[in-house]
Scaffold this motif. Structure first.
Motif, short mmCIF file in Angstrom:
data_model
loop_
_atom_site.label_atom_id
_atom_site.label_comp_id
_atom_site.label_asym_id
_atom_site.label_seq_id
_atom_site.Cartn_x
_atom_site.Cartn_y
_atom_site.Cartn_z
N GLY A 49 -33.13 26.64 -22.68
CA GLY A 49 -33.39 24.53 -23.32
C GLY A 49 -33.54 24.91 -23.95
N THR A 50 -34.17 26.09 -25.25
CA THR A 50 -34.91 26.15 -26.36
C THR A 50 -34.03 26.00 -27.29
N PRO A 51 -34.47 25.44 -27.92
CA PRO A 51 -33.54 24.49 -29.58
C PRO A 51 -32.66 25.70 -30.17
N GLY A 52 -31.52 26.29 -30.52
CA GLY A 52 -30.25 26.79 -31.13
C GLY A 52 -30.31 28.25 -29.82
N LEU A 53 -30.64 27.77 -29.10
CA LEU A 53 -30.04 28.14 -27.72
C LEU A 53 -28.92 27.72 -27.31
N VAL A 54 -27.51 28.56 -26.83
CA VAL A 54 -26.68 27.72 -26.26
C VAL A 54 -26.94 27.64 -24.79
N CYS A 55 -27.27 26.45 -23.64
CA CYS A 55 -27.93 25.96 -22.77
C CYS A 55 -26.88 25.88 -21.53
N CYS A 56 -27.09 26.18 -20.15
CA CYS A 56 -26.05 26.26 -19.39
C CYS A 56 -26.76 24.91 -18.22
N ASN A 57 -27.70 23.89 -18.69
CA ASN A 57 -28.58 22.66 -17.86
C ASN A 57 -29.27 23.12 -16.83
N TYR A 58 -29.27 24.55 -16.39
CA TYR A 58 -30.07 25.03 -15.13
C TYR A 58 -31.19 24.23 -14.71
N LEU A 59 -32.05 23.67 -13.67
CA LEU A 59 -32.66 23.49 -12.97
C LEU A 59 -33.67 24.81 -12.95
N VAL A 60 -34.90 24.38 -12.29
CA VAL A 60 -36.27 25.46 -11.79
C VAL A 60 -37.04 24.92 -10.39
N VAL A 61 -37.42 25.31 -9.44
CA VAL A 61 -38.20 24.96 -9.07
C VAL A 61 -39.04 25.87 -8.45
N SER A 62 -40.75 25.74 -8.61
CA SER A 62 -41.22 27.22 -7.86
C SER A 62 -42.03 26.66 -7.64
N LEU A 63 -41.53 27.17 -5.84
CA LEU A 63 -42.96 27.42 -5.20
C LEU A 63 -43.70 28.73 -5.00
N ILE A 64 -44.03 29.05 -6.05
CA ILE A 64 -44.12 30.36 -5.55
C ILE A 64 -44.38 30.73 -7.80
N SER A 65 -45.65 31.52 -7.60
CA SER A 65 -45.60 32.15 -8.95
C SER A 65 -46.57 33.21 -9.65
N ASN A 66 -45.55 33.97 -9.26
CA ASN A 66 -46.41 35.34 -9.77
C ASN A 66 -44.80 36.49 -8.80
#
Ligand code: SF4
Length: 373
Positions: A74-91
């Motif tokens: 969702g960074t400005p300038g990039l085409v975004c697909c409205n994808y959402l994320v959830v994280s239960l694990i990091s690394n």
């Protein structure tokens, strides 16, 4: 592939009886276990490779902030697909040379598992059940591989049934493993897409350390296909190397001689993209990587990508091959600008809602709009 076993386990005080902690302690009774205070972590700073060392310790803690986030595309300038994320694990227990986590988690490298799955499911229910007219795509593969720890943690048995009960939300489990056993007994009701990152076998062997081979990924994909899951394949990152056309051509041919395209939900393409800090880390951790030697330029978002005309050529070539192999499956690009979309597909989505809709109905990336390379 070799399945992950940590060298030791840390549990934040108060989390000892969380169901996931109990499951893991039962499965790994021989490992050293230490209770730690909230926020306290052993320092890995003095080690030669703190990021690599962090992967060997499994830390259980609670996530005390929101689980549901917008994907960073969702960074400005990039085409975004409205994808959402959830994280239960990091690394992640694997170690791809190009992995952005080396930079993103440089100060927080322990392999961290969040124990409060109920909070995550409650938060999701509150968002998706309140808007039954809206379609959501939610993935767990942002800060880790979605399935690498599943034989140990068993999270899929909690996530897949939750999504199976709702017809306005799709779960995507993204992986480079063959850890699908936990999925085979569940009934996804068409609401879980299991997706694999695909690179030619020679790149997998050289750059994706500890991951499943292409043959193992394909075998796992066939197992979940038979169990009723929809599939996704991500050619991301696309790697330009001297023989890339032959390598990707062979790979796509093998993929669609094994998989029925009618069971594929989506296909994506994405360029190799590296922050300056990640490039420095790659040079230090993977001095023999070939991924820093191509013709790369710094883009407006600060990341280094393959020089635009060369990556457009790769996108066009692969999208043409993919559409020929799987004509009714949507093909989209990840983290690209509207001008690159126009060069590859003849048009860019008008807004992120358009692209989200396209991923569920492929008209925008119709082969008629794709020029020959
Ligand atoms: S599998 Fe994904 S998360 Fe794991 S090391 Fe490779 S790129 Fe990173």
């Amino acid at each position: 592939m070799h399945h992950y076993q940590p060298q030791d386990i840390l549990i934040e005080r108060g989390e000892e009886n969380a169901p996931v902690v109990r499951r893991v302690l039962q499965r790994l009774p021989q490992l050293p276990v230490r209770l730690v205070d909230r926020g306290s972590r052993p320092s890995t700073e003095s080690l030669v490779d703190p990021f690599g060392a962090g992967k060997k310790t499994l830390l259980f803690t609670r996530n005390r902030s929101r689980f549901l986030e917008h994907c960073p595309a969702g960074t400005p300038g990039l085409v975004c697909c409205n994808y959402l994320v959830v994280s239960l694990i990091s690394n992640c227990p694997m170690d791809c040379s190009y992995c952005f986590l080396q930079d993103y988690l440089a100060n927080n490298p322990l392999l961290t598992v969040y124990t409060n799955v109920d909070d995550l499911l409650g938060e999701l229910a509150a968002v998706v059940d309140r808007q039954p007219w809206k379609q959501f795509r939610i993935g767990t593969g942002e800060l880790s591989d979605s399935l690498a720890l599943d034989p140990l943690l068993g999270f899929s048995a909690e996530l897949v049934p939750f999504f199976a009960q709702r017809d306005n939300v799709l779960l995507e489990l993204k992986t480079k493993t063959d850890c699908v056993e936990g999925l085979l007994e569940l009934d996804p009701q068409g609401r879980t897409v299991v997706s694999w990152t695909i690179t030619p076998a020679e790149i997998t062997e050289a750059e994706e350390h500890g991951t499943a081979s292409f043959a193992e990924r394909l075998d796992a994909a066939r197992q979940v296909e038979r169990a009723g899951y929809r599939l996704g394949f991500h050619f991301d990152p696309l790697i330009e190397y001297p023989d890339w056309q032959a390598g990707y051509g062979r790979t796509i041919e093998r993929l669609f001689s094994a998989i029925d395209p009618r069971h594929v939900a989506w296909l994506s393409l994405g360029s190799l993209r590296l922050t300056p800090a990640l490039r420095a880390t790659m040079r230090r951790r993977f001095p023999h990587t070939r991924l820093l030697s191509g013709e790369q330029v710094r883009c407006a978002d600060g990341k280094w990508r393959t020089f635009q005309p060369r990556r457009v050529k790769m996108y066009r070539t692969l999208s043409r091959w993919l559409r020929r192999a799987a004509p009714s499956v949507p093909v989209y690009m990840c983290m690209e600008t509207a001008p690159v979309w126009e060069k590859v597909f003849g048009q860019a989505p008008g807004c992120d809602k358009d692209l989200a809709h396209t991923i569920l109905s492929p008209s925008l990336t119709d082969p008629a709009t794709i020029d020959a390379p």
